[in-house]
Design a protein around this motif. Structure first.
Motif, short mmCIF file in Angstrom:
data_model
loop_
_atom_site.label_atom_id
_atom_site.label_comp_id
_atom_site.label_asym_id
_atom_site.label_seq_id
_atom_site.Cartn_x
_atom_site.Cartn_y
_atom_site.Cartn_z
N PHE A 1 36.30 55.79 37.45
CA PHE A 1 36.67 55.91 38.90
C PHE A 1 35.60 56.80 39.68
O PHE A 1 34.79 57.37 38.72
CB PHE A 1 38.08 56.69 39.11
CG PHE A 1 38.20 58.13 38.71
CD1 PHE A 1 37.96 59.10 39.76
CD2 PHE A 1 37.94 58.50 37.29
CE1 PHE A 1 37.97 60.30 39.31
CE2 PHE A 1 38.07 59.85 37.01
CZ PHE A 1 38.21 60.90 38.04
N SER A 2 35.84 56.64 40.69
CA SER A 2 34.59 57.60 41.67
C SER A 2 35.46 58.33 42.58
O SER A 2 36.34 57.94 43.26
CB SER A 2 33.62 56.71 42.29
OG SER A 2 34.43 55.91 43.13
N ALA B 1 31.45 57.39 46.33
CA ALA B 1 32.21 56.17 46.41
C ALA B 1 31.48 55.19 45.52
O ALA B 1 31.94 54.33 44.68
CB ALA B 1 32.38 55.74 47.94
N THR B 2 30.10 55.28 45.36
CA THR B 2 29.30 54.23 44.68
C THR B 2 28.88 54.44 43.28
O THR B 2 28.38 53.89 42.63
CB THR B 2 27.86 53.95 45.48
OG1 THR B 2 27.19 55.12 45.46
CG2 THR B 2 28.37 53.32 46.68
N GLN C 1 47.97 51.94 48.23
CA GLN C 1 46.78 53.03 48.70
C GLN C 1 47.03 54.33 47.97
O GLN C 1 46.24 55.15 47.95
CB GLN C 1 46.76 53.06 50.07
CG GLN C 1 46.28 51.76 50.90
CD GLN C 1 44.75 51.35 50.38
OE1 GLN C 1 44.01 52.17 50.55
NE2 GLN C 1 44.74 50.32 49.57
N ARG D 1 39.69 60.81 49.28
CA ARG D 1 39.77 59.51 48.72
C ARG D 1 39.33 59.40 47.26
O ARG D 1 38.35 60.12 47.07
CB ARG D 1 38.94 58.69 49.68
CG ARG D 1 39.40 58.55 50.94
CD ARG D 1 39.01 57.63 51.79
NE ARG D 1 39.51 56.22 51.78
CZ ARG D 1 40.68 55.86 52.30
NH1 ARG D 1 41.49 56.16 52.78
NH2 ARG D 1 41.19 54.63 52.04
N ARG E 1 38.08 56.07 44.47
CA ARG E 1 37.85 54.54 44.19
C ARG E 1 38.31 54.38 42.73
O ARG E 1 37.62 54.78 41.72
CB ARG E 1 36.70 54.09 44.45
CG ARG E 1 36.47 52.50 44.50
CD ARG E 1 35.05 52.24 45.02
NE ARG E 1 34.92 50.56 44.99
CZ ARG E 1 35.51 49.97 45.71
NH1 ARG E 1 35.95 50.47 46.86
NH2 ARG E 1 35.32 48.37 45.68
N ASP F 1 38.51 48.99 41.68
CA ASP F 1 37.92 48.29 42.88
C ASP F 1 38.54 48.36 44.00
O ASP F 1 38.54 47.53 45.11
CB ASP F 1 37.65 46.75 42.34
CG ASP F 1 36.69 46.75 40.99
OD1 ASP F 1 35.51 47.56 40.92
OD2 ASP F 1 36.95 45.96 40.45
N ALA F 2 39.17 49.57 44.27
CA ALA F 2 40.03 49.78 45.63
C ALA F 2 39.97 51.17 46.22
O ALA F 2 39.89 52.12 45.37
CB ALA F 2 41.38 49.29 45.73
N ASP F 3 39.62 51.44 47.31
CA ASP F 3 39.69 52.72 48.02
C ASP F 3 41.14 53.23 48.07
O ASP F 3 41.91 52.63 48.79
CB ASP F 3 38.86 52.75 49.19
CG ASP F 3 37.38 52.58 49.17
OD1 ASP F 3 36.71 53.18 47.96
OD2 ASP F 3 36.90 52.01 49.93
N ARG F 4 41.46 54.56 47.62
CA ARG F 4 42.83 54.79 47.63
C ARG F 4 43.03 56.25 48.10
O ARG F 4 41.84 57.02 48.01
CB ARG F 4 43.43 54.82 46.30
CG ARG F 4 43.30 53.29 45.61
CD ARG F 4 44.20 53.18 44.32
NE ARG F 4 43.55 52.07 43.73
CZ ARG F 4 44.15 50.92 43.80
NH1 ARG F 4 45.32 50.58 44.45
NH2 ARG F 4 43.76 49.72 43.09
#
Length: 800
Positions: free
Chosen positions: A517-518, A522-523, A561, A585, A587, A590-593
């Motif tokens: 996770f990140s 984010a990347t 989310q 936030r 990630r 593969d989804a931002d939460r």
């Protein structure tokens, strides 16, 4: 002459039947223990050795390199097809995927099905190339076409009876998850018990694309299938290793390629690596234990045989005086040993056969094998017969050669004139060494038993960090939608049901794979991973999990989310205070939460792991079970009522429920199995040691008979005479303890290192080991030593 030797040997064995029965019992017990261990090891080594082309067959596995290296038994789905098409040295490649939690039903009846079954582990998706790699005996059907088309299935005879009750299955249909009709195109023999590929139903791999989301069959990062490769004649495994490296770099992005590594394992290692149930180090350790137990039995035989040396001294002297050679005497004595060994082998075979049903049941329960049928009849196989006969011959030599050599050294002039003979027998330095060795072995086993029992008790009282008493897990069969709210409301109306929650796993689960996770960027993934749990808004109160900061999930979040993270995850992120992450936030998958709260720590996996970072995702779509909390006063009719609600809401699904406590207890399954083995071996080692002690005290009573008589006549008290025996045994116990204590401490401390939640070794361990050894020794030798000490000295001083 041989007939003469045989007659004398039988006469001698009968005359000394009491001592020989003890020798026979000791040797039989040691041989039976060794036989059981060797048969189990031989069975484990026989796994998947019956397939063709073993020298050219390989299993492709994947390592995931992130925070730590995770070894898996799987490979990407597209890999086998790429190897088949792009690399000429690959004769064939096949992939298969084991089914877990799928429903297979027999169509028909008023409700649309006649029978339904929840299948796991014995069913898989397989390609037609499967039959090129693995030996499968066909009853009917064409191996080349049976799995070539989608929506086809091949059944074993056992599963054909299970589904169709003896009717011809060819052309009949089965329904998979109430979504796909499968046509039976082949019938095969039942798989043997000694295989990891124990599949009774093979569904065509071409069926999978219709069941999976778009793009899932081309996913190079997911590890869903097992991949097996058959090389062409003359091809080198190094060529395949190079090809795998090239495929990895070609089909994975540069940033991802470094996180994966493909490896080759020989097909014969299927049961010993990755997903196997018998790692080679464990098998080698069992072989060592079996050899030690057989050796201990031989040592006991030597001790008892040499303790009778004085009784046979005159016999040997007379034989030598009338012309017997030393070779003839050794042959005579070895024949006696051989006769006893033959009897011991017969008794050992009976004892082993009587114990093997329990061994088979234990193995089946622990490793979910297909009813292993280990039997002493396995010894009739050529390879097994060779080592078994070699073992028997080795026992004859090991147990009989030294006593024969000792007795054959007696000098006629000494033994026939009444001069002492024990020194002529070498002083029995070797026998004391062997007794000390037995003390080392028994104290090592005692140390292991004490530590394993203490650790097992320690783990049984572990604080999991969540509520788990009186909780029932009901497994949801994928992949169709589940009427969550209907089930919840109807279950809550039942007497004794306090709460209902849905999730992918309980807080602690055996399926505990790490997920990257990140957070900060984010990347870019964080340097450590989290464990995921899908959960609803009732999950926290149901399991008694506490919120440290933020809030619980809201039912209005229908897009998955919101996430909750544990304290450990926040600490490893380096964020302080804990509440500072709320609203931030992350990630994952593969989804931002959005992090909405921080949950108190709980244990998420096996007890050999520390508390790990966990993320709870508000995602009903990935839940796999319902957890019902029952009250202490739950009526006995409630479980049946729970099932009726299920059958009403999901008539096409198989109802499967377990107590959550049983799942947590399964985490200790291997420890309990190990504890049972060690307790058994410790008991056997102590029994061997006691028999050896009996032999030593018998020898001492005979060899020091005149000394005891003289001391008694000169006024020695019973306690002083007992000290003669106590001093001898005390030295041997201390000598064994000086070797066993540090070795046992090192071994058990090394074993404990695998547990994050473990006991601390202290002075209690060597003290308890030494105390138990002294107690067992005293109980064994005290009676015999006391009889020798209080006997009439006239019996000892009379001229023989």
């Amino acid at each position: 002459m041989l007939a003469h030797y045989l007659t004398l040997s039988l006469r001698r064995l009968w005359r000394q039947r009491q001592a020989n029965l003890i020798r026979l019992a000791s040797l039989s017990l040691g041989l039976a223990s060794g036989l059981v261990i060797f048969l189990v090891v031989d069975y484990m080594f026989s796994f998947d050795r019956h397939h063709p082309h073993m020298d050219r067959s390989f299993w492709v596995v994947t390592d995931i390199k992130r925070e730590s290296t995770l070894q898996t038994d799987a490979a990407p789905r597209p890999l086998a097809e790429v190897l088949r098409q792009d690399y000429p040295f690959v004769a064939s490649a096949t992939r298969l995927e084991t089914v877990f939690g799928r429903t297979l039903s027999v169509p028909g009846g008023k409700r649309g099905w006649m029978k339904k079954f929840n299948e796991a582990r014995n069913v898989c998706f397989a390609e037609p190339q499967y039959f090129d790699h693995f030996r499968v005996e066909w009853v009917t059907g064409d191996p080349g076409t049976a799995l070539a088309s989608p929506n086809t299935v091949v059944l074993s005879e056992r599963y054909a009876r299970k589904y169709f009750e003896g009717a011809d299955p060819i052309g009949r249909t089965l329904r998979l998850d109430n979504r796909v009709e499968l046509t039976v195109t082949g019938l095969i023999r039942n798989p043997p018990p000694n295989t990891q590929l124990r599949y009774d139903a093979l569904i065509s791999y071409a069926t999978l694309p219709g069941l999976e989301p778009e793009g899932a069959m081309r996913d190079w990062e997911g590890l869903q299938s097992m991949c097996f490769v058959l090389l062409r004649e003359g091809a080198s495994p190094r060529q395949l290793t190079g090809a795998l490296d090239a495929v990895r770099k070609k089909h994975l992005p540069p940033g991802k390629a470094a996180q994966f590594a493909y490896h080759l394992l020989p097909l014969g290692e299927l049961n010993h690596e990755r997903s196997g149930m018998a790692p080679r180090p464990v098998l080698y350790a069992l072989i060592a234990v079996g050899l030690l137990l057989v050796l201990a039995a031989c040592v006991n035989y030597i001790n008892l045989a040499t303790s009778q040396a004085l009784q046979r001294a005159r016999e040997v002297g007379v034989r030598k005086a009338v012309g017997s050679s030393r070779t003839q005497l050794i042959g005579q004595l070895l024949l006696e040993t051989a006769l006893l060994t033959v009897l011991a082998v017969a008794v050992a075979l009976i004892l082993a056969q009587l114990s093997l049903p329990l061994v088979n049941r234990t193995l089946a329960a622990q490793v979910e094998a297909l009813h292993p049928a280990i039997s002493t009849a396995d010894l009739l196989r050529p390879q097994s017969l060779g080592w078994f006969l070699g073992l028997a011959a080795g026992v004859v030599l090991a147990a009989g050669l030294y006593p024969a050599w000792v007795l054959s050294r007696f000098k006629p002039a000494q033994v026939l004139t009444g001069l002492p003979a024990p020194r002529a027998a070498g002083g029995f330095t070797l026998r004391r060494t062997l007794i000390a060795g037995q003390f080392v072995l028994s104290q090592l086993f005692l140390t292991a038993v004490l530590v394993i029992n203490a650790q097992l008790g320690h783990m049984q009282h572990v604080d999991w960090g969540f509520r788990h008493e009186r909780m029932l897990t009901v497994w949801l069969s994928p992949p169709e939608p589940v009427p969550y709210e209907q089930l919840r409301q109807e279950w809550l109306q039942l007497p004794g049901v306090q709460s209902v929650t849905f999730g992918s796993d309980p807080p602690a689960s055996p399926y505990n794979r790490p997920t990257p996770f990140s957070y900060h960027t984010a990347t870019e993934a964080e340097p450590f991973e989290t464990r995921l749990r899908a959960a609803d808004e009732h999950y926290l109160p149901a399991f008694g999990l506490s919120l440290v900061a933020g809030r619980n999930f809201r039912s209005t979040d229908t897009t998955a989310q919101e996430v909750l993270v544990t304290e450990t995850l926040v600490r490893q992120l380096g964020v302080s205070p804990l509440g500072a992450v709320v609203g931030r936030r992350m990630r994952v998958k593969d989804a931002d939460r959005v992090i909405v709260g921080v949950v108190g720590d709980f244990r998420s996996g096996r007890l050999n792991q520390p508390v790990l970072p966990v993320t709870l995702v508000h995602d009903l779509g990935h839940t796999a079970l319902a957890v019902l909390t029952l009250s202490a006063a739950c009526p006995p009719t409630t479980p049946a009522a729970i099932r009726r609600v299920w059958d009403k809401a999901l008539p096409d699904r198989v109802y499967k429920a377990d107590r959550l406590d049983e799942l947590l207890e399964s985490f200790l399954g291997m420890e309990r199995l190990l504890a049972g083995f060690v307790r058994t071996f410790a008991l056997l080692a102590m029994a061997m040691s006691c028999v050896g002690l009996y032999g030593l005290v018998t020898f001492m009573a005979e060899s020091r008979a005149k000394e005891i008589g003289v001391r008694r006549v000169l006024g020695a008290r019973t306690a002083q005479l007992l000290w003669l025996f106590g001093r001898e045994f005390g030295r041997l116990i201390i000598l064994g303890f000086l070797v066993a204590a540090p070795l046992g401490w090192w071994l058990t401390e090394s074993w404990l290192q695998q547990y994050a939640y473990r006991i601390t070794l202290g002075v209690w361990l060597p003290a308890a080991t030494l105390g138990l050894t002294v107690l067992v020794t005293a109980l064994t030798v005290l009676g015999h030593a006391l009889r020798a000490a209080v006997a009439n000295p006239v019996e000892y001083l009379r001229v023989q």
